[in-house]
Design a protein around this motif. Structure first.
Motif, mmCIF file in Angstrom:
data_model
loop_
_atom_site.group_PDB
_atom_site.id
_atom_site.type_symbol
_atom_site.label_atom_id
_atom_site.label_comp_id
_atom_site.label_asym_id
_atom_site.label_seq_id
_atom_site.Cartn_x
_atom_site.Cartn_y
_atom_site.Cartn_z
ATOM 1 N N LEU A 100 41.164 47.236 45.795
ATOM 2 C CA LEU A 100 42.297 46.960 46.033
ATOM 3 C C LEU A 100 42.611 45.644 45.402
ATOM 4 O O LEU A 100 43.471 45.527 44.675
ATOM 5 C CB LEU A 100 42.809 47.022 47.527
ATOM 6 C CG LEU A 100 42.842 48.469 47.881
ATOM 7 C CD1 LEU A 100 43.224 48.382 49.428
ATOM 8 C CD2 LEU A 100 43.929 49.306 47.433
ATOM 9 N N VAL A 101 41.627 44.715 45.510
ATOM 10 C CA VAL A 101 41.984 43.299 45.102
ATOM 11 C C VAL A 101 41.695 43.151 43.588
ATOM 12 O O VAL A 101 42.592 42.818 42.886
ATOM 13 C CB VAL A 101 40.851 42.326 45.722
ATOM 14 C CG1 VAL A 101 40.797 41.034 45.086
ATOM 15 C CG2 VAL A 101 41.274 42.070 47.366
ATOM 16 N N THR A 102 40.717 44.010 43.255
ATOM 17 C CA THR A 102 40.412 43.992 41.697
ATOM 18 C C THR A 102 41.648 44.720 40.918
ATOM 19 O O THR A 102 42.147 44.339 39.911
ATOM 20 C CB THR A 102 39.102 44.656 41.383
ATOM 21 O OG1 THR A 102 37.844 44.052 41.940
ATOM 22 C CG2 THR A 102 38.563 44.472 39.779
ATOM 23 N N VAL A 103 41.928 46.025 41.295
ATOM 24 C CA VAL A 103 42.798 46.648 40.680
ATOM 25 C C VAL A 103 44.343 46.008 40.929
ATOM 26 O O VAL A 103 45.166 45.921 39.815
ATOM 27 C CB VAL A 103 42.810 48.311 41.385
ATOM 28 C CG1 VAL A 103 44.080 48.965 40.476
ATOM 29 C CG2 VAL A 103 41.612 48.869 40.978
ATOM 30 N N GLY A 104 44.643 45.516 41.947
ATOM 31 C CA GLY A 104 45.782 44.674 42.277
ATOM 32 C C GLY A 104 45.814 43.468 41.290
ATOM 33 O O GLY A 104 47.184 43.423 40.723
ATOM 34 N N THR A 105 44.683 42.726 40.921
ATOM 35 C CA THR A 105 44.829 41.741 40.212
ATOM 36 C C THR A 105 45.081 42.101 38.808
ATOM 37 O O THR A 105 45.966 41.534 38.213
ATOM 38 C CB THR A 105 43.507 41.045 40.245
ATOM 39 O OG1 THR A 105 43.098 40.736 41.648
ATOM 40 C CG2 THR A 105 43.650 39.891 39.317
ATOM 41 N N PHE A 106 44.310 43.289 38.145
ATOM 42 C CA PHE A 106 44.688 43.413 37.029
ATOM 43 C C PHE A 106 46.167 44.055 36.848
ATOM 44 O O PHE A 106 46.676 44.002 35.982
ATOM 45 C CB PHE A 106 43.889 44.739 36.490
ATOM 46 C CG PHE A 106 42.415 44.109 36.120
ATOM 47 C CD1 PHE A 106 42.242 43.230 35.131
ATOM 48 C CD2 PHE A 106 41.129 44.844 36.582
ATOM 49 C CE1 PHE A 106 40.991 42.739 34.825
ATOM 50 C CE2 PHE A 106 40.188 44.088 36.431
ATOM 51 C CZ PHE A 106 39.978 43.223 35.508
ATOM 52 N N TRP A 107 46.648 44.897 38.046
ATOM 53 C CA TRP A 107 47.825 45.508 37.915
ATOM 54 C C TRP A 107 48.973 44.442 37.878
ATOM 55 O O TRP A 107 49.936 44.378 37.004
ATOM 56 C CB TRP A 107 48.056 46.448 38.991
ATOM 57 C CG TRP A 107 49.011 47.595 38.892
ATOM 58 C CD1 TRP A 107 50.498 47.310 38.925
ATOM 59 C CD2 TRP A 107 48.748 48.778 38.634
ATOM 60 N NE1 TRP A 107 51.008 48.433 38.730
ATOM 61 C CE2 TRP A 107 49.849 49.497 38.824
ATOM 62 C CE3 TRP A 107 47.540 49.418 38.488
ATOM 63 C CZ2 TRP A 107 49.991 51.077 38.627
ATOM 64 C CZ3 TRP A 107 47.737 51.092 38.109
ATOM 65 C CH2 TRP A 107 48.836 51.370 38.254
#
Length: 122
Positions: A100-107
């Motif tokens: 969630l943190v990784t994808v959220g950061t990219f998003w």
């Protein structure tokens, strides 16, 4: 109109009773914590859905926003499952949190780099 305040209080009282029952029957802090988190979230969703018009207006949600949330969750789940197979671990909570943190950061980064469109005819 949505649920009344007294109805929400009754639902939260039911959550409290269920949580206490789980605490006494299982004697497990994690089961108790997950019970209160799940049931409180369920009450929150019930309240938000009962006040759908006000909730969607306040959050600025439309069909595009809901589709974005669904796609974000699907991408996060796929990334988490891929990470679990790649690293060979069974720690679901940590991997899903990392996902969630990784994808959220990219998003968020991609969303911030997109140009905003304004309607100047107003």
């Amino acid at each position: 109109m949505g649920l009344s305040f007294t109805t929400v209080q009754r639902l939260m009282t039911a959550v409290l009773v269920a949580t206490i029952l789980v605490a006494f029957t299982t004697r497990d802090a994690f089961s108790t914590a997950w019970t209160v988190i799940a049931l409180s979230t369920l009450v929150g969703f019930i309240w938000a859905i009962s006040n759908k018009d006000a909730t969607f207006t306040y959050l600025g949600l439309n069909s595009y926003g809901i589709l974005t949330v669904v796609v974000f969750l699907v991408v996060s789940i796929i990334f988490a499952e891929w990470c679990m197979t790649m690293w060979g671990t069974e720690s679901r909570v940590g991997i899903y949190g990392l996902s969630l943190v990784t994808v959220g950061t990219f998003w968020w980064t991609i969303e911030m780099m997109e140009p905003s469109v304004t309607n100047e005819n107003q």
